[in-house]
Design a protein around this motif. Structure first.
Motif, mmCIF file in Angstrom:
data_model
loop_
_atom_site.group_PDB
_atom_site.id
_atom_site.type_symbol
_atom_site.label_atom_id
_atom_site.label_comp_id
_atom_site.label_asym_id
_atom_site.label_seq_id
_atom_site.Cartn_x
_atom_site.Cartn_y
_atom_site.Cartn_z
ATOM 1 N N LEU A 121 0.828 -1.190 0.000
ATOM 2 C CA LEU A 121 0.000 0.000 0.000
ATOM 3 C C LEU A 121 0.873 1.255 0.000
ATOM 4 C CD1 LEU A 121 -2.932 1.057 0.126
ATOM 5 C CD2 LEU A 121 -2.715 1.047 2.621
ATOM 6 N N LEU A 122 1.907 1.257 0.845
ATOM 7 C CA LEU A 122 2.826 2.398 0.894
ATOM 8 C C LEU A 122 3.589 2.547 -0.428
ATOM 9 C CD1 LEU A 122 4.251 2.051 4.517
ATOM 10 C CD2 LEU A 122 2.671 3.794 3.676
ATOM 11 N N LYS A 123 3.982 1.428 -1.010
ATOM 12 C CA LYS A 123 4.695 1.493 -2.284
ATOM 13 C C LYS A 123 3.783 1.997 -3.406
ATOM 14 C CE LYS A 123 8.303 -1.930 -1.306
ATOM 15 N NZ LYS A 123 8.815 -3.298 -1.560
ATOM 16 N N SER A 124 2.490 1.700 -3.306
ATOM 17 C CA SER A 124 1.570 2.234 -4.308
ATOM 18 C C SER A 124 1.465 3.751 -4.175
ATOM 19 C CB SER A 124 0.186 1.581 -4.169
ATOM 20 O OG SER A 124 -0.499 2.041 -3.022
ATOM 21 N N PHE A 125 1.562 4.264 -2.932
ATOM 22 C CA PHE A 125 1.594 5.713 -2.738
ATOM 23 C C PHE A 125 2.831 6.317 -3.395
ATOM 24 C CE2 PHE A 125 -0.769 5.132 1.561
ATOM 25 C CZ PHE A 125 -1.974 5.036 0.888
ATOM 26 N N LEU A 126 3.984 5.638 -3.221
ATOM 27 C CA LEU A 126 5.217 6.123 -3.849
ATOM 28 C C LEU A 126 5.072 6.196 -5.363
ATOM 29 C CD1 LEU A 126 8.219 4.365 -2.008
ATOM 30 C CD2 LEU A 126 7.653 6.796 -2.001
ATOM 31 N N ALA A 127 4.516 5.146 -5.939
ATOM 32 C CA ALA A 127 4.366 5.098 -7.396
ATOM 33 C C ALA A 127 3.390 6.167 -7.887
ATOM 34 C CB ALA A 127 3.894 3.712 -7.825
ATOM 35 N N GLU A 128 2.298 6.369 -7.146
ATOM 36 C CA GLU A 128 1.266 7.310 -7.573
ATOM 37 C C GLU A 128 1.688 8.757 -7.328
ATOM 38 O OE1 GLU A 128 -2.364 8.843 -9.004
ATOM 39 O OE2 GLU A 128 -1.397 6.894 -9.256
ATOM 40 N N LYS A 129 2.192 9.048 -6.135
ATOM 41 C CA LYS A 129 2.472 10.437 -5.761
ATOM 42 C C LYS A 129 3.847 10.916 -6.200
ATOM 43 C CE LYS A 129 -0.111 12.428 -3.556
ATOM 44 N NZ LYS A 129 -1.305 13.231 -3.912
ATOM 45 N N LYS A 130 4.829 10.012 -6.184
ATOM 46 C CA LYS A 130 6.204 10.398 -6.550
ATOM 47 C C LYS A 130 6.533 10.077 -8.003
ATOM 48 C CE LYS A 130 9.243 11.268 -3.910
ATOM 49 N NZ LYS A 130 9.901 12.538 -3.521
ATOM 50 N N GLY A 131 5.762 9.181 -8.590
ATOM 51 C CA GLY A 131 6.010 8.821 -9.986
ATOM 52 C C GLY A 131 7.118 7.804 -10.171
ATOM 53 N N TYR A 132 7.542 7.143 -9.080
ATOM 54 C CA TYR A 132 8.601 6.137 -9.199
ATOM 55 C C TYR A 132 8.054 4.884 -9.858
ATOM 56 C CZ TYR A 132 11.102 8.939 -5.666
ATOM 57 O OH TYR A 132 11.721 9.952 -4.985
ATOM 58 N N ASP A 133 8.878 4.240 -10.705
ATOM 59 C CA ASP A 133 8.420 2.988 -11.301
ATOM 60 C C ASP A 133 8.700 1.827 -10.346
ATOM 61 O OD1 ASP A 133 11.103 2.043 -11.668
ATOM 62 O OD2 ASP A 133 11.222 3.116 -13.572
ATOM 63 N N LYS A 134 8.144 0.680 -10.687
ATOM 64 C CA LYS A 134 8.192 -0.483 -9.806
ATOM 65 C C LYS A 134 9.626 -0.926 -9.520
ATOM 66 C CE LYS A 134 6.090 -5.075 -9.349
ATOM 67 N NZ LYS A 134 5.204 -6.079 -10.005
ATOM 68 N N GLU A 135 10.484 -0.926 -10.546
ATOM 69 C CA GLU A 135 11.860 -1.379 -10.371
ATOM 70 C C GLU A 135 12.654 -0.449 -9.454
ATOM 71 O OE1 GLU A 135 12.945 -4.309 -11.288
ATOM 72 O OE2 GLU A 135 10.880 -4.611 -11.991
ATOM 73 N N LYS A 136 12.448 0.852 -9.584
ATOM 74 C CA LYS A 136 13.142 1.813 -8.724
ATOM 75 C C LYS A 136 12.715 1.623 -7.263
ATOM 76 C CE LYS A 136 13.715 6.752 -7.745
ATOM 77 N NZ LYS A 136 15.169 6.648 -7.469
ATOM 78 N N ILE A 137 11.432 1.426 -7.057
ATOM 79 C CA ILE A 137 10.922 1.243 -5.690
ATOM 80 C C ILE A 137 11.505 -0.015 -5.069
ATOM 81 C CG2 ILE A 137 8.842 0.780 -4.339
ATOM 82 C CD1 ILE A 137 7.335 2.598 -6.309
ATOM 83 N N LYS A 138 11.535 -1.110 -5.831
ATOM 84 C CA LYS A 138 12.089 -2.363 -5.301
ATOM 85 C C LYS A 138 13.582 -2.241 -5.014
ATOM 86 C CE LYS A 138 8.875 -5.787 -7.164
ATOM 87 N NZ LYS A 138 8.736 -7.011 -7.988
ATOM 88 N N LYS A 139 14.293 -1.546 -5.895
ATOM 89 C CA LYS A 139 15.747 -1.408 -5.749
ATOM 90 C C LYS A 139 16.111 -0.457 -4.619
ATOM 91 C CE LYS A 139 19.901 0.126 -8.225
ATOM 92 N NZ LYS A 139 20.422 0.697 -9.492
ATOM 93 N N ASP A 140 15.475 0.692 -4.556
ATOM 94 C CA ASP A 140 15.855 1.733 -3.601
ATOM 95 C C ASP A 140 15.284 1.528 -2.207
ATOM 96 O OD1 ASP A 140 17.124 2.810 -5.742
ATOM 97 O OD2 ASP A 140 15.850 4.594 -5.923
ATOM 98 N N PHE A 141 14.117 0.879 -2.112
ATOM 99 C CA PHE A 141 13.446 0.797 -0.814
ATOM 100 C C PHE A 141 13.333 -0.620 -0.270
ATOM 101 C CE2 PHE A 141 12.010 4.660 -2.889
ATOM 102 C CZ PHE A 141 12.160 5.605 -1.889
ATOM 103 N N LYS A 142 13.467 -1.612 -1.155
ATOM 104 C CA LYS A 142 13.371 -3.017 -0.752
ATOM 105 C C LYS A 142 12.152 -3.229 0.153
ATOM 106 C CE LYS A 142 18.268 -4.001 -1.414
ATOM 107 N NZ LYS A 142 18.627 -2.692 -2.016
ATOM 108 N N HIS A 143 12.390 -3.664 1.416
ATOM 109 C CA HIS A 143 11.275 -3.902 2.342
ATOM 110 C C HIS A 143 11.355 -2.956 3.538
ATOM 111 C CE1 HIS A 143 10.331 -7.491 0.036
ATOM 112 N NE2 HIS A 143 11.591 -7.887 0.162
#
Length: 249
Positions: free
Chosen positions: A193-215
């Motif tokens: 849910l938090l990662k969906s906020f990152l993707a929606e509000k920050k515009g980060y793609d899925k790969e960047k979120i997984k790489k930069d934030f992991k868990h």
């Protein structure tokens, strides 16, 4: 309306959900208005809008679907469910898709709840049950509807998270309840849910979120807070708006 309904049918939208999508297509500058029970408030709202605006347009769309589909329009479909603790026993409350003219008596949506037990609830118990229903119903109805309008990667995270929360609930149906399984998938739901906020509000793609934030949930929260994306603004933004619903108990 036939053309719009055909487009929604091809997108495999359930009949009870189509009026809300149709309204959004016909009137993108207005937000869908749920049924207003109070006749005085209803008339006030109707006078504020032209014939094909706001609540008046909503009523015309609902009437069209009811005329075309009759009982299929007012059928209740399960959107999601949650465990609820009532007098130290686990019960399961489910949330209907309530786009149509459906009256919500929330005690009907608690599995295995007897009439005698329901009659014995005090005011505090009724209030707690009502609050739980409103939170869950708002979440499932609003997020599932808005999934079609958020960014692709945000949608992927959100849909995966909803799958996790359903698995979490299913684990508690086991005998004995699979609490470890339930806890794991609940944590996964919060993370996605938090990662969906990152993707929606920050515009980060899925790969960047997984790489930069992991868990790392703390890192995700700091990223959202540092960008002044506060919780209240997130849940009220497109895709996560929290609509107050009137329910009976």
């Amino acid at each position: 309306m036939l053309e719009i309904d055909e487009k929604l049918r091809r997108k495999r939208k359930l009949i009870p959900s189509r009026p809300k999508f149709a309204f959004d297509m016909l009137s993108p500058n207005y937000r869908w208005i749920h049924a207003v029970k109070n006749p005085i408030e209803r008339e006030k709202l109707k006078k504020l809008h032209e014939e094909y605006e706001g609540i008046n347009l909503r009523d015309k769309i609902n009437d069209w679907y009811e005329k075309i589909y009759d009982k299929k329009y007012n059928v209740l479909y399960k959107n999601g469910e949650t465990p609820i603790l009532i007098r130290d026993e686990i019960y399961f409350m489910w949330f209907p898709i309530d786009y149509g003219k459906v009256e919500l008596n929330i005690l009907k949506y608690i599995e295995d709840l007897t009439i005698d037990l329901a009659k014995s609830f005090n005011e505090d118990e009724k209030s707690e049950i009502k609050n739980i229903f409103e939170l869950g119903n708002n979440f499932f109805n609003n997020t599932i509807f808005k999934c079609s309008y958020i960014k692709k990667d945000a949608k992927k995270f959100l849909e995966s998270g909803i799958s996790d929360i359903n698995t979490s609930v299913s684990g508690l149906r086991n005998n004995p309840p699979s609490t470890n399984l339930s806890c794991y998938h609940s944590q996964q739901f919060i993370e996605k849910l938090l990662k969906s906020f990152l993707a929606e509000k920050k515009g980060y793609d899925k790969e960047k979120i997984k790489k930069d934030f992991k868990h790392n949930l703390e890192k995700i929260l700091k990223e959202l807070i540092n960008d002044q994306i506060e919780y209240d603004s997130i849940i009220s933004s497109k895709g996560f708006d929290n609509i107050n619903r009137h329910v009976d108990i």
